[in-house]
Write a protein that holds these residues in place. Structure first.
Motif, PDB file in Angstrom:
ATOM      1  N   HIS A 169       0.811  -1.218   0.000  1.00 40.05           N
ATOM      2  CA  HIS A 169       0.000   0.000   0.000  1.00 40.05           C
ATOM      3  C   HIS A 169       0.848   1.273   0.000  1.00 40.05           C
ATOM      4  N   LEU A 170       2.109   1.148  -0.375  1.00 41.95           N
ATOM      5  CA  LEU A 170       3.034   2.273  -0.329  1.00 41.95           C
ATOM      6  C   LEU A 170       2.504   3.500  -1.062  1.00 41.95           C
ATOM      7  N   ARG A 171       1.858   3.296  -2.211  1.00 46.71           N
ATOM      8  CA  ARG A 171       1.387   4.432  -3.006  1.00 46.71           C
ATOM      9  C   ARG A 171       0.234   5.184  -2.350  1.00 46.71           C
ATOM     10  N   ASP A 172      -0.327   4.621  -1.273  1.00 49.19           N
ATOM     11  CA  ASP A 172      -1.384   5.304  -0.514  1.00 49.19           C
ATOM     12  C   ASP A 172      -0.808   6.325   0.468  1.00 49.19           C
ATOM     13  N   PHE A 173       0.471   6.237   0.766  1.00 52.02           N
ATOM     14  CA  PHE A 173       1.074   6.978   1.875  1.00 52.02           C
ATOM     15  C   PHE A 173       1.758   8.287   1.478  1.00 52.02           C
ATOM     16  N   PHE A 174       1.644   9.232   2.404  1.00 57.49           N
ATOM     17  CA  PHE A 174       2.406  10.477   2.381  1.00 57.49           C
ATOM     18  C   PHE A 174       3.197  10.517   3.684  1.00 57.49           C
ATOM     19  N   VAL A 175       4.339  11.164   3.652  1.00 56.61           N
ATOM     20  CA  VAL A 175       5.161  11.263   4.858  1.00 56.61           C
ATOM     21  C   VAL A 175       5.552  12.711   5.123  1.00 56.61           C
ATOM     22  N   VAL A 176       5.812  12.975   6.398  1.00 59.71           N
ATOM     23  CA  VAL A 176       6.442  14.224   6.817  1.00 59.71           C
ATOM     24  C   VAL A 176       7.898  13.866   7.058  1.00 59.71           C
ATOM     25  N   GLU A 177       8.761  14.539   6.344  1.00 61.59           N
ATOM     26  CA  GLU A 177      10.189  14.317   6.501  1.00 61.59           C
ATOM     27  C   GLU A 177      10.778  15.560   7.156  1.00 61.59           C
ATOM     28  N   GLY A 185       0.598   9.434   6.806  1.00 59.59           N
ATOM     29  CA  GLY A 185      -0.845   9.293   6.656  1.00 59.59           C
ATOM     30  C   GLY A 185      -1.104   8.695   5.292  1.00 59.59           C
ATOM     31  N   ALA A 186      -2.248   8.027   5.156  1.00 61.53           N
ATOM     32  CA  ALA A 186      -2.548   7.342   3.907  1.00 61.53           C
ATOM     33  C   ALA A 186      -3.968   7.641   3.456  1.00 61.53           C
ATOM     34  N   LEU A 187      -4.182   7.517   2.165  1.00 65.83           N
ATOM     35  CA  LEU A 187      -5.506   7.592   1.566  1.00 65.83           C
ATOM     36  C   LEU A 187      -5.866   6.205   1.083  1.00 65.83           C
ATOM     37  N   GLY A 203     -13.335   7.508   0.320  1.00 62.79           N
ATOM     38  CA  GLY A 203     -11.976   7.187   0.728  1.00 62.79           C
ATOM     39  C   GLY A 203     -11.823   7.417   2.215  1.00 62.79           C
ATOM     40  N   GLU A 204     -10.681   7.000   2.754  1.00 62.92           N
ATOM     41  CA  GLU A 204     -10.428   7.135   4.189  1.00 62.92           C
ATOM     42  C   GLU A 204      -9.032   7.691   4.447  1.00 62.92           C
ATOM     43  N   VAL A 205      -8.940   8.578   5.437  1.00 65.09           N
ATOM     44  CA  VAL A 205      -7.647   8.977   5.993  1.00 65.09           C
ATOM     45  C   VAL A 205      -7.271   7.851   6.937  1.00 65.09           C
ATOM     46  N   ARG A 206      -6.144   7.227   6.687  1.00 63.85           N
ATOM     47  CA  ARG A 206      -5.755   6.055   7.470  1.00 63.85           C
ATOM     48  C   ARG A 206      -4.301   6.168   7.918  1.00 63.85           C
ATOM     49  N   SER A 207      -3.978   5.511   9.008  1.00 70.28           N
ATOM     50  CA  SER A 207      -2.597   5.410   9.509  1.00 70.28           C
ATOM     51  C   SER A 207      -1.963   6.784   9.697  1.00 70.28           C
ATOM     52  N   LEU A 208      -2.717   7.698  10.289  1.00 74.69           N
ATOM     53  CA  LEU A 208      -2.234   9.058  10.512  1.00 74.69           C
ATOM     54  C   LEU A 208      -1.516   9.134  11.858  1.00 74.69           C
TER      55      LEU A 208
END
Length: 155
Positions: A42-50, A59-61, A69-74
Motif C-alpha cells: 500500500h506504499l502508493r497510498d502513503f504520504f510522509v512528513v520528513e 498518513g494514507a488515503l 476514501g479514508e484517511v488512514r494510519s495518521l
C-alpha cells in the motif's frame, strides 16, 4: 536551528520508518498494526512528513469505492507534535482525494476535534458500510469499537 520539513509521497526506503512509527501507536492501542508486507503493498497510498531527512509522520488515503476514501494510519512522532504536521498530512490526503474525484472522505479516530477543525463532521459508523464490512469486520475491536467516525464532503 530550524528544521527542514517536507511533505511528500512515500518512497520504498521509507517503509521501515513508517512501520516503526505505526508500531508505537499500534502498541498503545491507538491504531491497527500494519505489517511490513502490507505497507509495501500500500506504499502508493502513503504520504510522509520528513524532517531533517527522517520520517516523523505519515498518513494514507485508502479508497473504498468511486465515492468514498479514508484517511488512514495518521501519526506524528511525539517529538514533532504541535507543529502542524498532522494537519498538513490530512490536507495532502484531502487534496489527493479531490484530485482523483472522490466525493467523501472519512476517518475513524480518537481525536474527532482535530478532524472537526478541518471540516469533518461526526457521523454514525453505520453510515459507512464500505469501511465496516471491508476493514472493521477483521478488526479485533469489531464488537466493541470505541473510535469515532468523521466524514468530510468533498466539493
Amino acid at each position: 536551528m530550524r528544521e527542514t520539513v517536507n511533505i511528500r509521497s512515500a518512497a520504498i526506503h521509507d517503509v521501515p520508518e513508517i512501520h516503526d512509527l505505526l508500531e508505537v501507536y499500534a502498541n498503545q492501542g491507538n491504531l491497527l498494526p500494519r505489517s511490513m508486507s502490507e505497507l509495501y503493498r500500500h506504499l502508493r497510498d502513503f504520504f510522509v512528513v520528513e524532517s531533517d531527512g527522517r520520517v516523523v509522520g505519515c498518513g494514507a488515503l485508502e479508497i473504498f469505492t468511486e465515492d468514498l476514501g479514508e484517511v488512514r494510519s495518521l501519526v506524528v512522532a511525539d517529538a514533532h507534535k504541535r507543529h502542524g504536521h498532522g494537519r498538513q498530512l490530512v490536507e495532502r490526503v484531502i487534496g489527493e482525494a479531490r484530485a482523483i474525484g472522490l466525493k467523501r472522505l472519512m476517518a475513524l479516530t480518537y481525536v474527532p476535534d482535530f478532524f472537526h477543525k478541518l471540516g469533518f463532521r461526526t457521523v454514525p459508523k453505520e453510515t459507512l458500510p464500505e469501511k465496516v464490512w471491508s476493514v472493521c469486520i477483521k478488526c479485533y475491536k469489531f464488537n466493541h469499537c470505541d473510535e469515532i467516525a468523521v466524514l468530510l464532503a468533498l466539493k
